[in-house]
Design a protein around this motif. Sequence first.
Motif, PDB file in Angstrom:
ATOM      1  N   THR A 101       1.221  -1.332  -0.449  1.00 37.12           N
ATOM      2  CA  THR A 101       0.276   0.183  -0.070  1.00 37.12           C
ATOM      3  C   THR A 101       1.160   1.562  -0.502  1.00 37.12           C
ATOM      4  N   PHE A 102       0.412   2.605  -0.806  1.00 41.26           N
ATOM      5  CA  PHE A 102       1.225   2.954  -0.834  1.00 41.26           C
ATOM      6  C   PHE A 102       0.904   4.372   0.299  1.00 41.26           C
ATOM      7  N   ALA A 103      -0.365   4.844   0.979  1.00 41.62           N
ATOM      8  CA  ALA A 103      -0.593   5.137   1.639  1.00 41.62           C
ATOM      9  C   ALA A 103      -2.187   5.101   1.827  1.00 41.62           C
ATOM     10  N   GLY A 115      -6.897   9.948   0.236  1.00 38.84           N
ATOM     11  CA  GLY A 115      -7.196  10.640   0.473  1.00 38.84           C
ATOM     12  C   GLY A 115      -5.938  11.025   1.192  1.00 38.84           C
ATOM     13  N   GLY A 116      -5.293  11.721   1.945  1.00 46.24           N
ATOM     14  CA  GLY A 116      -3.807  12.168   1.924  1.00 46.24           C
ATOM     15  C   GLY A 116      -2.940  11.607   1.644  1.00 46.24           C
ATOM     16  N   GLY A 117      -2.684  10.240   1.029  1.00 43.23           N
ATOM     17  CA  GLY A 117      -1.684   9.333   0.816  1.00 43.23           C
ATOM     18  C   GLY A 117      -1.938  10.051  -0.926  1.00 43.23           C
ATOM     19  N   ALA A 118      -3.298   9.862  -1.533  1.00 42.11           N
ATOM     20  CA  ALA A 118      -3.180  10.742  -3.062  1.00 42.11           C
ATOM     21  C   ALA A 118      -2.638  12.096  -3.005  1.00 42.11           C
ATOM     22  N   GLU A 119      -2.920  12.663  -2.048  1.00 38.30           N
ATOM     23  CA  GLU A 119      -2.013  14.050  -2.145  1.00 38.30           C
ATOM     24  C   GLU A 119      -1.031  14.580  -1.980  1.00 38.30           C
ATOM     25  N   LEU A 120      -0.165  13.436  -0.862  1.00 36.08           N
ATOM     26  CA  LEU A 120       1.187  13.313  -1.229  1.00 36.08           C
ATOM     27  C   LEU A 120       1.624  12.872  -2.313  1.00 36.08           C
ATOM     28  N   ALA A 121       1.140  11.474  -3.158  1.00 31.15           N
ATOM     29  CA  ALA A 121       1.521  11.273  -4.606  1.00 31.15           C
ATOM     30  C   ALA A 121       1.043  12.884  -5.607  1.00 31.15           C
ATOM     31  N   TYR A 122      -0.443  13.466  -5.051  1.00 25.26           N
ATOM     32  CA  TYR A 122       0.288  14.731  -6.490  1.00 25.26           C
ATOM     33  C   TYR A 122       1.314  15.700  -5.793  1.00 25.26           C
ATOM     34  N   GLY A 158      -7.845   7.831  -5.108  1.00 22.65           N
ATOM     35  CA  GLY A 158      -8.354   8.959  -4.964  1.00 22.65           C
ATOM     36  C   GLY A 158      -9.220   9.471  -3.723  1.00 22.65           C
ATOM     37  N   ASN A 159     -10.025  10.351  -3.249  1.00 20.04           N
ATOM     38  CA  ASN A 159      -9.835  11.580  -2.410  1.00 20.04           C
ATOM     39  C   ASN A 159     -11.983  11.220  -2.178  1.00 20.04           C
ATOM     40  N   PRO A 160     -11.955  10.335  -1.240  1.00 18.46           N
ATOM     41  CA  PRO A 160     -12.821  10.234  -0.336  1.00 18.46           C
ATOM     42  C   PRO A 160     -13.114  11.647   0.854  1.00 18.46           C
ATOM     43  N   GLU A 161     -12.604  12.392   1.162  1.00 17.07           N
ATOM     44  CA  GLU A 161     -12.971  12.878   1.620  1.00 17.07           C
ATOM     45  C   GLU A 161     -14.183  13.367   2.317  1.00 17.07           C
ATOM     46  N   PRO A 162     -14.974  14.274   1.403  1.00 20.54           N
ATOM     47  CA  PRO A 162     -16.350  14.236   1.258  1.00 20.54           C
ATOM     48  C   PRO A 162     -17.807  13.590   2.079  1.00 20.54           C
ATOM     49  N   GLY A 163     -17.045  11.965   2.408  1.00 22.09           N
ATOM     50  CA  GLY A 163     -17.708  11.155   2.401  1.00 22.09           C
ATOM     51  C   GLY A 163     -17.399  11.053   3.711  1.00 22.09           C
ATOM     52  N   LEU A 164     -16.536  11.711   5.016  1.00 17.78           N
ATOM     53  CA  LEU A 164     -15.833  11.580   6.086  1.00 17.78           C
ATOM     54  C   LEU A 164     -16.297  13.526   6.709  1.00 17.78           C
ATOM     55  N   ALA A 219     -10.912  17.819   0.669  1.00 16.78           N
ATOM     56  CA  ALA A 219      -9.308  17.130   0.483  1.00 16.78           C
ATOM     57  C   ALA A 219      -8.609  18.491   0.690  1.00 16.78           C
ATOM     58  N   GLY A 220      -8.207  18.986   1.616  1.00 19.83           N
ATOM     59  CA  GLY A 220      -7.241  20.325   1.841  1.00 19.83           C
ATOM     60  C   GLY A 220      -6.071  19.931   2.183  1.00 19.83           C
ATOM     61  N   ALA A 221      -5.170  19.476   1.548  1.00 30.01           N
ATOM     62  CA  ALA A 221      -3.760  18.855   1.830  1.00 30.01           C
ATOM     63  C   ALA A 221      -3.383  19.190  -0.008  1.00 30.01           C
ATOM     64  N   GLY A 222      -4.257  19.558  -0.088  1.00 29.57           N
ATOM     65  CA  GLY A 222      -3.427  20.270  -2.300  1.00 29.57           C
ATOM     66  C   GLY A 222      -4.279  19.325  -2.989  1.00 29.57           C
ATOM     67  N   ALA A 223      -5.345  18.891  -2.985  1.00 30.56           N
ATOM     68  CA  ALA A 223      -6.219  17.943  -4.121  1.00 30.56           C
ATOM     69  C   ALA A 223      -6.878  19.325  -4.484  1.00 30.56           C
TER      70      ALA A 223
END
Length: 247
Positions: free
Chosen positions: A57-59, A104-111, A125-131, A135-139
């Motif tokens: 897993t990446f993150a 989430g943050g793992g995707a944003e790190l990759a971006y 992907g970025n599932p943040e709105p479901g939580l 996605a506030g760290a760059g996505a």
Amino acid sequence: MSAPLLVEEHDDRVVLRLHRPEVRNAIDRAMVDALHDACGALEATPRVALLIGSGGTFAAGADIAQLRERGREEALAGINSSLFDRIHRLPMPTVALVDGYALGGGAELAYACDFRIGTPAARIGNPEPGLGIIAGAGAAWRLKELVGEPLAKEVLLAGRVLDAQEARAAHLLGDVVEADDLEAAGHRLADRIGAQAPLAVRLTKSVLDAPRDAHPLVDDIAQAVLFETQDKIDRMTAFLERRKERS
């Protein structure tokens, strides 16, 4: 407790291995701090950085248990966003090697990285709105720049998770390789970067990231610096000599 980040030093590159496999490398505060330390070392001694996850897993995102307890002040402090921005601004290129989930943050790190290579199992992907958050760290702005607004909205607003082939077709992944070749693929890319003049790579990255209204001044200044280097003279002399030998 094991270290959340394993750092493997090489002469011209560093491998940064996210190492919380028991929670799919969820990014907690300790990992953030460790990545900041790694950034400090890479700013002091610029090298290519390869980022990879442990355990297939990446993150899988930020650590939700910690995220749930954060409030307004933590959000305004930009705990993850400031780290990912720092990674994006590192002097030499960064490569995210994505196996399994980058959510989430793992995707944003990759971006935030300059290059991304994935495996067939990659899911981004970025599932943040479901939580209940964004996605506030760059996505919210990087993903649109990377894949275009329509696809970015599907990911950010409708919860779409891209598989490896979809990410490759959108140029979010530069390549897709088998899992047992992933780290080697990162090193092959680092080899290609390493064959270039190091200062030219650093300045090209800076010019690429400069705002539009800074051009062409920043281009001219960077070129002026490079025109005076011995590396430029040596490389151009070698090129001319090779051409002369072939003629």
